[in-house]
Design an enzyme around this catalytic site. Structure first.
Site, PDB file in Angstrom:
ATOM      1  N   LYS A   1      -7.766  -8.757  15.582  1.00 22.07           N
ATOM      2  CA  LYS A   1      -9.079  -9.303  15.210  1.00 22.07           C
ATOM      3  C   LYS A   1      -8.969 -10.822  15.227  1.00 22.07           C
ATOM      4  O   LYS A   1      -7.862 -11.359  15.323  1.00 22.07           O
ATOM      5  CB  LYS A   1      -9.528  -8.783  13.850  1.00 22.07           C
ATOM      6  CG  LYS A   1      -8.679  -9.252  12.686  1.00 22.07           C
ATOM      7  CD  LYS A   1      -9.342  -8.801  11.400  1.00 22.07           C
ATOM      8  CE  LYS A   1      -8.546  -9.212  10.186  1.00 22.07           C
ATOM      9  NZ  LYS A   1      -9.179  -8.859   8.942  1.00 22.07           N
TER      10      LYS A   1
ATOM     11  N   LYS B   1      -2.305   2.978   9.993  1.00 25.40           N
ATOM     12  CA  LYS B   1      -1.211   3.625   9.250  1.00 25.40           C
ATOM     13  C   LYS B   1      -1.711   4.199   7.909  1.00 25.40           C
ATOM     14  O   LYS B   1      -1.230   5.236   7.458  1.00 25.40           O
ATOM     15  CB  LYS B   1      -0.051   2.649   9.031  1.00 25.40           C
ATOM     16  CG  LYS B   1      -0.247   1.661   7.904  1.00 25.40           C
ATOM     17  CD  LYS B   1       1.048   0.965   7.504  1.00 25.40           C
ATOM     18  CE  LYS B   1       0.794  -0.153   6.504  1.00 25.40           C
ATOM     19  NZ  LYS B   1       0.267   0.262   5.211  1.00 25.40           N
TER      20      LYS B   1
ATOM     21  N   CYS C   1      -2.907  -2.166   8.952  1.00 23.17           N
ATOM     22  CA  CYS C   1      -3.316  -1.373   7.782  1.00 23.17           C
ATOM     23  C   CYS C   1      -4.105  -0.105   8.116  1.00 23.17           C
ATOM     24  O   CYS C   1      -3.633   0.994   7.839  1.00 23.17           O
ATOM     25  CB  CYS C   1      -4.112  -2.248   6.829  1.00 23.17           C
ATOM     26  SG  CYS C   1      -3.093  -3.506   6.054  1.00 23.17           S
TER      27      CYS C   1
ATOM     28  N   PHE D   1     -19.694  -4.148   8.351  1.00 20.31           N
ATOM     29  CA  PHE D   1     -18.668  -3.275   8.915  1.00 20.31           C
ATOM     30  C   PHE D   1     -19.209  -2.111   9.733  1.00 20.31           C
ATOM     31  O   PHE D   1     -18.620  -1.024   9.759  1.00 20.31           O
ATOM     32  CB  PHE D   1     -17.775  -2.735   7.775  1.00 20.31           C
ATOM     33  CG  PHE D   1     -16.329  -3.044   8.034  1.00 20.31           C
ATOM     34  CD1 PHE D   1     -15.862  -4.337   7.959  1.00 20.31           C
ATOM     35  CD2 PHE D   1     -15.441  -2.049   8.398  1.00 20.31           C
ATOM     36  CE1 PHE D   1     -14.549  -4.632   8.234  1.00 20.31           C
ATOM     37  CE2 PHE D   1     -14.119  -2.334   8.673  1.00 20.31           C
ATOM     38  CZ  PHE D   1     -13.668  -3.632   8.596  1.00 20.31           C
TER      39      PHE D   1
ATOM     40  N   TYR E   1     -20.062  -2.630  13.077  1.00 19.51           N
ATOM     41  CA  TYR E   1     -20.093  -3.136  14.452  1.00 19.51           C
ATOM     42  C   TYR E   1     -19.379  -2.166  15.390  1.00 19.51           C
ATOM     43  O   TYR E   1     -18.226  -1.812  15.145  1.00 19.51           O
ATOM     44  CB  TYR E   1     -19.405  -4.495  14.554  1.00 19.51           C
ATOM     45  CG  TYR E   1     -20.102  -5.587  13.785  1.00 19.51           C
ATOM     46  CD1 TYR E   1     -21.257  -6.173  14.297  1.00 19.51           C
ATOM     47  CD2 TYR E   1     -19.621  -6.019  12.562  1.00 19.51           C
ATOM     48  CE1 TYR E   1     -21.908  -7.174  13.597  1.00 19.51           C
ATOM     49  CE2 TYR E   1     -20.261  -7.027  11.854  1.00 19.51           C
ATOM     50  CZ  TYR E   1     -21.406  -7.596  12.376  1.00 19.51           C
ATOM     51  OH  TYR E   1     -22.043  -8.575  11.679  1.00 19.51           O
TER      52      TYR E   1
ATOM     53  N   THR F   1       0.858  -1.186   0.000  1.00 19.73           N
ATOM     54  CA  THR F   1       0.000   0.000   0.000  1.00 19.73           C
ATOM     55  C   THR F   1       0.893   1.235   0.000  1.00 19.73           C
ATOM     56  O   THR F   1       1.634   1.463   0.970  1.00 19.73           O
ATOM     57  CB  THR F   1      -0.914  -0.017   1.242  1.00 19.73           C
ATOM     58  OG1 THR F   1      -1.673  -1.223   1.217  1.00 19.73           O
ATOM     59  CG2 THR F   1      -1.838   1.179   1.263  1.00 19.73           C
TER      60      THR F   1
ATOM     61  N   ARG G   1      -0.330  -5.944  15.676  1.00 22.22           N
ATOM     62  CA  ARG G   1       0.087  -4.576  15.358  1.00 22.22           C
ATOM     63  C   ARG G   1      -1.071  -3.602  15.626  1.00 22.22           C
ATOM     64  O   ARG G   1      -2.167  -3.771  15.128  1.00 22.22           O
ATOM     65  CB  ARG G   1       0.564  -4.489  13.896  1.00 22.22           C
ATOM     66  CG  ARG G   1       1.886  -5.212  13.687  1.00 22.22           C
ATOM     67  CD  ARG G   1       2.368  -5.154  12.253  1.00 22.22           C
ATOM     68  NE  ARG G   1       1.736  -6.152  11.420  1.00 22.22           N
ATOM     69  CZ  ARG G   1       2.100  -6.410  10.162  1.00 22.22           C
ATOM     70  NH1 ARG G   1       3.087  -5.728   9.604  1.00 22.22           N
ATOM     71  NH2 ARG G   1       1.487  -7.337   9.442  1.00 22.22           N
TER      72      ARG G   1
ATOM     73  N   LYS H   1      -6.714   2.042  -2.992  1.00 24.10           N
ATOM     74  CA  LYS H   1      -6.465   1.246  -1.774  1.00 24.10           C
ATOM     75  C   LYS H   1      -6.675   2.093  -0.520  1.00 24.10           C
ATOM     76  O   LYS H   1      -7.325   1.671   0.437  1.00 24.10           O
ATOM     77  CB  LYS H   1      -5.038   0.686  -1.830  1.00 24.10           C
ATOM     78  CG  LYS H   1      -4.600  -0.035  -0.590  1.00 24.10           C
ATOM     79  CD  LYS H   1      -5.392  -1.311  -0.332  1.00 24.10           C
ATOM     80  CE  LYS H   1      -5.133  -1.825   1.069  1.00 24.10           C
ATOM     81  NZ  LYS H   1      -5.899  -3.014   1.397  1.00 24.10           N
TER      82      LYS H   1
HETATM   83  P1  NAD Z   1       4.788  -7.761   6.747  1.00 18.27           P
HETATM   84  O1  NAD Z   1       5.476  -6.891   7.716  1.00 18.27           O
HETATM   85  O2  NAD Z   1       4.012  -8.947   7.211  1.00 18.27           O
HETATM   86  O3  NAD Z   1       5.821  -8.285   5.651  1.00 18.27           O
HETATM   87  C1  NAD Z   1       6.776  -7.477   5.040  1.00 18.27           C
HETATM   88  C2  NAD Z   1       7.967  -8.351   4.710  1.00 18.27           C
HETATM   89  O4  NAD Z   1       8.889  -7.588   3.927  1.00 18.27           O
HETATM   90  C3  NAD Z   1       8.750  -8.832   5.933  1.00 18.27           C
HETATM   91  O5  NAD Z   1       8.882 -10.242   5.896  1.00 18.27           O
HETATM   92  C4  NAD Z   1      10.101  -8.136   5.810  1.00 18.27           C
HETATM   93  O6  NAD Z   1      11.167  -8.901   6.321  1.00 18.27           O
HETATM   94  C5  NAD Z   1      10.197  -7.963   4.315  1.00 18.27           C
HETATM   95  N1  NAD Z   1      11.145  -6.928   3.874  1.00 18.27           N
HETATM   96  C6  NAD Z   1      11.410  -5.717   4.427  1.00 18.27           C
HETATM   97  N2  NAD Z   1      12.356  -5.085   3.716  1.00 18.27           N
HETATM   98  C7  NAD Z   1      12.687  -5.894   2.679  1.00 18.27           C
HETATM   99  C8  NAD Z   1      13.588  -5.796   1.611  1.00 18.27           C
HETATM  100  N3  NAD Z   1      14.340  -4.710   1.446  1.00 18.27           N
HETATM  101  N4  NAD Z   1      13.673  -6.818   0.734  1.00 18.27           N
HETATM  102  C9  NAD Z   1      12.890  -7.918   0.898  1.00 18.27           C
HETATM  103  N5  NAD Z   1      12.026  -8.077   1.895  1.00 18.27           N
HETATM  104  C10 NAD Z   1      11.923  -7.078   2.786  1.00 18.27           C
HETATM  105  O7  NAD Z   1       3.841  -6.780   5.912  1.00 18.27           O
HETATM  106  P2  NAD Z   1       2.426  -7.131   5.249  1.00 18.27           P
HETATM  107  O8  NAD Z   1       1.363  -7.121   6.281  1.00 18.27           O
HETATM  108  O9  NAD Z   1       2.566  -8.300   4.351  1.00 18.27           O
HETATM  109  O10 NAD Z   1       2.216  -5.815   4.359  1.00 18.27           O
HETATM  110  C11 NAD Z   1       2.971  -5.570   3.197  1.00 18.27           C
HETATM  111  C12 NAD Z   1       2.319  -4.434   2.445  1.00 18.27           C
HETATM  112  O11 NAD Z   1       1.006  -4.830   2.020  1.00 18.27           O
HETATM  113  C13 NAD Z   1       2.116  -3.165   3.262  1.00 18.27           C
HETATM  114  O12 NAD Z   1       2.264  -2.048   2.418  1.00 18.27           O
HETATM  115  C14 NAD Z   1       0.670  -3.274   3.709  1.00 18.27           C
HETATM  116  O13 NAD Z   1       0.101  -2.021   3.959  1.00 18.27           O
HETATM  117  C15 NAD Z   1       0.030  -3.931   2.516  1.00 18.27           C
HETATM  118  N6  NAD Z   1      -1.179  -4.696   2.828  1.00 18.27           N
HETATM  119  C16 NAD Z   1      -1.236  -5.465   3.941  1.00 18.27           C
HETATM  120  C17 NAD Z   1      -2.388  -6.206   4.193  1.00 18.27           C
HETATM  121  C18 NAD Z   1      -2.501  -7.038   5.424  1.00 18.27           C
HETATM  122  O14 NAD Z   1      -3.616  -7.439   5.755  1.00 18.27           O
HETATM  123  N7  NAD Z   1      -1.421  -7.345   6.127  1.00 18.27           N
HETATM  124  C19 NAD Z   1      -3.474  -6.162   3.294  1.00 18.27           C
HETATM  125  C20 NAD Z   1      -3.352  -5.393   2.144  1.00 18.27           C
HETATM  126  C21 NAD Z   1      -2.211  -4.651   1.914  1.00 18.27           C
END
Ligand code: NAD
Length: 443
Positions: free
Chosen positions: A324, A266, A263, A252, A254, A121, A331, A207
């Site tokens: 949840k 931030k 998410c 959504f 509730y 995102t 987080r 997004k």
């Molecule tokens: P996360 O923290 O679970 O995973 C991120 C991963 O990236 C980690 O394993 C970390 O070690 C790795 N990383 C960091 N720097 C790196 C680099 N230079 N090279 C390779 N790997 C590296 O994060 P997430 O929850 O998967 O979220 C990732 C993105 O997706 C964010 O922008 C988030 O906003 C978005 N997003 C998350 C969700 C969700 O539900 N978690 C849903 C939609 C979108």
């Protein structure tokens, strides 16, 4: 197709496993060597329903591999996804350091045929920055192709969401990229056309708009819930009353103890920051955030209203630590706000969560005022009262007799309105929930 994914977290790992499941050859890259090693051994570092079997099956079939080698990952993919974290920076903006570090790394060995897609995102303009970072790293004169494909999966239902998306948003600047992404997503787009193709800036903003709208619904309901208590109404009845209007709907809305997770909080801050950078005050977003911060303290306020502000010598049982149900993610979880407030007021906590206790242990370490219990009923031993913070299914129909016998006082602080106030009163409980001043104004 050959796919590479940089960042093997909730999004990267689910994306990789699901794309491998339909036949693609996927390399997941991460800088966390420990995580990569565990995945190579078949250990899944996060909890997500259905993910473990999917990862193991595709890893065994050699369609899904893990590496810390950025060059290997770059060489592999016809399509390369960036799915690294974009946490809040100090000023609230999205911290793009990881995204741009990956872009520079990719740029070193990228070829003209490859497409680089941001799945993280990211604020509007990031795909352009990714392209510039790759070019600077030395792509040898050609213009790298970039696209945006924001992810909409929900933790707790991530595999299901990825396999059966409501929509697939792609932001593209050329036909070749669009065709490649349409092909990649064809197996998930069979039932009806779910792919929405647009320009890159609009995809990036979509997004944030989605998350901001959802967070707004929650804060709106929470603000109203607090008012319902003041005026003697029941927010749960109000919820049903308004949800029946199809323009509003039941989803959504509730009331509860606020939203958390990796998410919404931030993303609200990042969008507000974007607005600020354009001299456009984000009044609604500011209110959504402020209401949420206050709501996360709501259970604590109810606890101090009942037991006083000095809680030294008191112990509280807490059920639910994840932000949840069906995830181990803590987080920005409301439970953390409650735990920290209870500790500050001198109380001890005995807590249980079906999946998130390891994460809590990692976050807070060993401390005398926290006991993590494998069994929810063990958390009640010696506790003054129970606070339910996350609505895991296992908490919905507990053995109330046993709860009453275990607690020093028969008091339940129900942060998710999962218990029936009349039923609990009949069982001899004091039941504090969110926004249910039911009928008290009618007398
Ligand atoms: P996360 O923290 O679970 O995973 C991120 C991963 O990236 C980690 O394993 C970390 O070690 C790795 N990383 C960091 N720097 C790196 C680099 N230079 N090279 C390779 N790997 C590296 O994060 P997430 O929850 O998967 O979220 C990732 C993105 O997706 C964010 O922008 C988030 O906003 C978005 N997003 C998350 C969700 C969700 O539900 N978690 C849903 C939609 C979108």
């Amino acid at each position: 197709m050959r796919v590479s994914i940089f960042g093997t977290g909730y999004v990267g790992l689910v994306t990789g496993a699901c794309l491998a499941e339909v036949g693609n050859h996927v390399v997941c890259m991460d800088i966390d060597a420990d995580k990569v090693e565990r995945l190579e051994r078949g250990e899944i570092p996060i909890y997500e329903p259905g993910l473990e079997a999917l990862v193991r099956r595709n890893h065994a079939a050699k369609r899904l591999t893990f590496t810390t080698d950025a060059d290997e990952a770059t060489r592999h993919g016809e399509i390369i996804f960036i799915a690294v974290g974009t946490p809040s920076d100090e000023d609230g903006s999205a911290d793009l350091r990881a995204v741009l570090a990956v872009a520079r790394r990719i740029g070193r060995s990228l070829t003209e045929a490859q497409l680089v897609v941001t799945k993280s995102t990211v604020p509007v303009g990031t795909a352009k920055q990714v392209r510039a970072a790759m070019r600077e790293a030395g792509t040898g004169g050609f213009e790298p192709r970039v696209a945006s494909n924001p992810e909409f999966l929900k933790e707790g239902a991530a595999v299901k969401d990825f396999m059966n998306p409501d929509r697939i948003i792609i932001g593209v600047a050329d036909d070749v990229s669009e065709r490649q992404l349409r092909l990649l997503y064809a197996p998930f787009n069979r039932n009806h056309q779910k792919m929405v193709s647009m320009d890159i800036a609009s995809a990036e903003l979509t997004k944030y708009a989605a998350n901001a709208m959802l967070a707004t619904k929650i804060s709106f309901m929470n603000e109203l819930a607090n008012l319902a208590e003041d005026v003697g109404a029941d927010i749960e009845r109000v919820r049903i009353g308004i949800g029946s209007d199809p323009r509003i709907g039941y989803h959504f809305i509730y009331p509860g103890v606020g939203f958390g997770g990796s998410c919404f909080p931030k993303d609200i801050r990042a969008l507000a920051r974007t607005a600020h950078d354009h001299d456009r005050p984000a009044l609604i977003l500011g209110a959504v955030e402020a209401v949420n911060q206050a709501q996360k303290r709501r259970l604590f306020e109810k606890i101090t209203a009942r037991f006083g502000t000095d809680l030294s010598g008191r112990t509280f049982a807490v059920w639910g630590l994840a932000f949840k149900p069906e995830t181990d993610d803590i987080r920005e979880a409301p439970a953390r706000v409650l735990l920290e407030a209870l500790w500050k007021a001198g109380a001890r906590v005995r807590a249980h969560d079906p999946k998130a206790m390891e994460e809590i242990r990692r976050a807070y370490g060993d401390r005398d005022d926290l006991t993590l219990c494998d069994d929810p009923y063990a958390a009640l031993d010696g506790a003054d009262a129970l606070a339910v913070v996350t609505e895991w299914k296992t908490f919905w129909s507990p053995d109330f007799e046993r709860i009453r016998e275990s607690l020093a006082h028969p008091v339940i602080f129900d942060g998710r309105n999962i218990y029936d106030p009349v039923e609990l009163a009949a069982l001899g409980f004091e039941h504090e929930s969110i926004g249910r001043g039911a009928g008290s104004a009618d007398d």
